[in-house]
Design a protein around this motif. Sequence first.
Motif, PDB file in Angstrom:
ATOM      1  N   VAL A 171       0.843  -1.203   0.000  1.00  0.00           N
ATOM      2  CA  VAL A 171       0.000   0.000   0.000  1.00  0.00           C
ATOM      3  C   VAL A 171       0.874   1.247   0.000  1.00  0.00           C
ATOM      4  N   TYR A 172       1.934   1.230   0.803  1.00  0.00           N
ATOM      5  CA  TYR A 172       2.845   2.371   0.821  1.00  0.00           C
ATOM      6  C   TYR A 172       3.475   2.582  -0.557  1.00  0.00           C
ATOM      7  N   PHE A 173       3.897   1.492  -1.200  1.00  0.00           N
ATOM      8  CA  PHE A 173       4.522   1.598  -2.507  1.00  0.00           C
ATOM      9  C   PHE A 173       3.532   2.057  -3.570  1.00  0.00           C
ATOM     10  N   PHE A 174       2.273   1.588  -3.482  1.00  0.00           N
ATOM     11  CA  PHE A 174       1.237   2.073  -4.404  1.00  0.00           C
ATOM     12  C   PHE A 174       1.059   3.578  -4.264  1.00  0.00           C
ATOM     13  N   LEU A 175       0.943   4.032  -3.020  1.00  0.00           N
ATOM     14  CA  LEU A 175       0.774   5.466  -2.788  1.00  0.00           C
ATOM     15  C   LEU A 175       1.982   6.245  -3.301  1.00  0.00           C
ATOM     16  N   LEU A 225       4.036   5.315  -5.736  1.00  0.00           N
ATOM     17  CA  LEU A 225       4.059   5.278  -7.200  1.00  0.00           C
ATOM     18  C   LEU A 225       3.039   6.226  -7.820  1.00  0.00           C
ATOM     19  N   TYR A 226       1.837   6.239  -7.262  1.00  0.00           N
ATOM     20  CA  TYR A 226       0.755   6.961  -7.937  1.00  0.00           C
ATOM     21  C   TYR A 226       0.506   8.369  -7.389  1.00  0.00           C
ATOM     22  N   LEU A 227       0.998   8.676  -6.201  1.00  0.00           N
ATOM     23  CA  LEU A 227       0.794  10.024  -5.671  1.00  0.00           C
ATOM     24  C   LEU A 227       2.075  10.849  -5.610  1.00  0.00           C
ATOM     25  N   ARG A 228       3.176  10.232  -5.181  1.00  0.00           N
ATOM     26  CA  ARG A 228       4.422  10.986  -5.059  1.00  0.00           C
ATOM     27  C   ARG A 228       5.135  11.158  -6.395  1.00  0.00           C
ATOM     28  N   MET A 229       5.094  10.148  -7.215  1.00  0.00           N
ATOM     29  CA  MET A 229       5.725  10.239  -8.536  1.00  0.00           C
ATOM     30  C   MET A 229       4.668  10.788  -9.488  1.00  0.00           C
ATOM     31  N   HIS A 230       4.608  12.080  -9.562  1.00  0.00           N
ATOM     32  CA  HIS A 230       3.561  12.745 -10.335  1.00  0.00           C
ATOM     33  C   HIS A 230       3.619  12.353 -11.801  1.00  0.00           C
ATOM     34  N   GLN A 231       2.454  12.068 -12.313  1.00  0.00           N
ATOM     35  CA  GLN A 231       2.355  11.761 -13.731  1.00  0.00           C
ATOM     36  C   GLN A 231       2.057  13.057 -14.467  1.00  0.00           C
ATOM     37  N   THR A 232       2.999  13.457 -15.247  1.00  0.00           N
ATOM     38  CA  THR A 232       2.814  14.694 -16.007  1.00  0.00           C
ATOM     39  C   THR A 232       2.113  14.391 -17.322  1.00  0.00           C
ATOM     40  N   ASN A 233       1.677  15.426 -17.984  1.00  0.00           N
ATOM     41  CA  ASN A 233       0.984  15.243 -19.256  1.00  0.00           C
ATOM     42  C   ASN A 233       1.902  14.698 -20.337  1.00  0.00           C
ATOM     43  N   ASN A 234       3.193  14.978 -20.216  1.00  0.00           N
ATOM     44  CA  ASN A 234       4.110  14.510 -21.249  1.00  0.00           C
ATOM     45  C   ASN A 234       4.831  13.220 -20.824  1.00  0.00           C
ATOM     46  N   ALA A 235       4.251  12.490 -19.872  1.00  0.00           N
ATOM     47  CA  ALA A 235       4.858  11.233 -19.437  1.00  0.00           C
ATOM     48  C   ALA A 235       4.831  10.226 -20.583  1.00  0.00           C
ATOM     49  N   ARG A 236       5.928   9.547 -20.717  1.00  0.00           N
ATOM     50  CA  ARG A 236       6.013   8.560 -21.791  1.00  0.00           C
ATOM     51  C   ARG A 236       5.173   7.338 -21.446  1.00  0.00           C
ATOM     52  N   CYS A 237       4.760   6.673 -22.460  1.00  0.00           N
ATOM     53  CA  CYS A 237       3.924   5.478 -22.296  1.00  0.00           C
ATOM     54  C   CYS A 237       4.683   4.387 -21.537  1.00  0.00           C
ATOM     55  N   VAL A 238       6.001   4.312 -21.767  1.00  0.00           N
ATOM     56  CA  VAL A 238       6.821   3.311 -21.087  1.00  0.00           C
ATOM     57  C   VAL A 238       6.841   3.569 -19.578  1.00  0.00           C
ATOM     58  N   ASP A 239       6.924   4.843 -19.165  1.00  0.00           N
ATOM     59  CA  ASP A 239       6.914   5.181 -17.745  1.00  0.00           C
ATOM     60  C   ASP A 239       5.619   4.750 -17.078  1.00  0.00           C
ATOM     61  N   ARG A 288       5.013   1.458 -14.202  1.00  0.00           N
ATOM     62  CA  ARG A 288       4.306   1.654 -12.927  1.00  0.00           C
ATOM     63  C   ARG A 288       3.196   0.634 -12.760  1.00  0.00           C
ATOM     64  N   HIS A 289       2.444   0.405 -13.825  1.00  0.00           N
ATOM     65  CA  HIS A 289       1.350  -0.556 -13.743  1.00  0.00           C
ATOM     66  C   HIS A 289       1.873  -1.983 -13.596  1.00  0.00           C
ATOM     67  N   ILE A 290       2.928  -2.309 -14.302  1.00  0.00           N
ATOM     68  CA  ILE A 290       3.514  -3.652 -14.194  1.00  0.00           C
ATOM     69  C   ILE A 290       4.073  -3.876 -12.800  1.00  0.00           C
ATOM     70  N   LEU A 291       4.770  -2.887 -12.260  1.00  0.00           N
ATOM     71  CA  LEU A 291       5.311  -3.005 -10.913  1.00  0.00           C
ATOM     72  C   LEU A 291       4.192  -3.142  -9.888  1.00  0.00           C
ATOM     73  N   SER A 292       3.107  -2.432 -10.082  1.00  0.00           N
ATOM     74  CA  SER A 292       1.969  -2.534  -9.176  1.00  0.00           C
ATOM     75  C   SER A 292       1.355  -3.927  -9.210  1.00  0.00           C
ATOM     76  N   ILE A 293       1.244  -4.488 -10.396  1.00  0.00           N
ATOM     77  CA  ILE A 293       0.676  -5.838 -10.521  1.00  0.00           C
ATOM     78  C   ILE A 293       1.601  -6.866  -9.873  1.00  0.00           C
ATOM     79  N   ILE A 294       2.902  -6.720 -10.051  1.00  0.00           N
ATOM     80  CA  ILE A 294       3.858  -7.645  -9.434  1.00  0.00           C
ATOM     81  C   ILE A 294       3.765  -7.554  -7.912  1.00  0.00           C
ATOM     82  N   LEU A 295       3.704  -6.333  -7.381  1.00  0.00           N
ATOM     83  CA  LEU A 295       3.599  -6.164  -5.931  1.00  0.00           C
ATOM     84  C   LEU A 295       2.296  -6.742  -5.395  1.00  0.00           C
ATOM     85  N   LEU A 296       1.222  -6.527  -6.112  1.00  0.00           N
ATOM     86  CA  LEU A 296      -0.061  -7.081  -5.690  1.00  0.00           C
ATOM     87  C   LEU A 296      -0.018  -8.608  -5.694  1.00  0.00           C
ATOM     88  N   GLY A 297       0.581  -9.197  -6.709  1.00  0.00           N
ATOM     89  CA  GLY A 297       0.724 -10.647  -6.752  1.00  0.00           C
ATOM     90  C   GLY A 297       1.581 -11.177  -5.614  1.00  0.00           C
TER      91      GLY A 297
END
Length: 97
Positions: free
Chosen positions: A14-18, A20-34, A38-47
């Motif tokens: 939960v701390y890592f999710f927060l 990833l998604y709140l502290r590491m701000h997603q800007t409008n020009n964020a690359r698709c890879v970035d 984040r989503h892949i890492l979240s799925i791995i952590l959840l698993g």
Amino acid sequence: MPSNHSQFIWFFVVYFFLFLYLRMHQTNNARCVDLLWRHILSIILLGMALSVSYSRPISEYFLVRDTSLIPNILWFEYTVTRSEARNRQRKLGTKLQ
């Protein structure tokens, strides 16, 4: 009541999710890879958290048990370490004389 391992891993996830998604701000020009990593890492952590949470029922199913005859491992390690330190100190003292 969940085990200590389950509680810790869910706190970490939960701390890592927060983070990833709140502290590491997603800007409008964020690359698709970035965004993808984040989503892949979240799925791995959840698993990982789910596997730790369900490890106890799986262990019970396969009859995995702790067969240690030591009732309090911390006290055992403390007394063994202290006695080993005393023995080494005595041996060191006799060698110096």
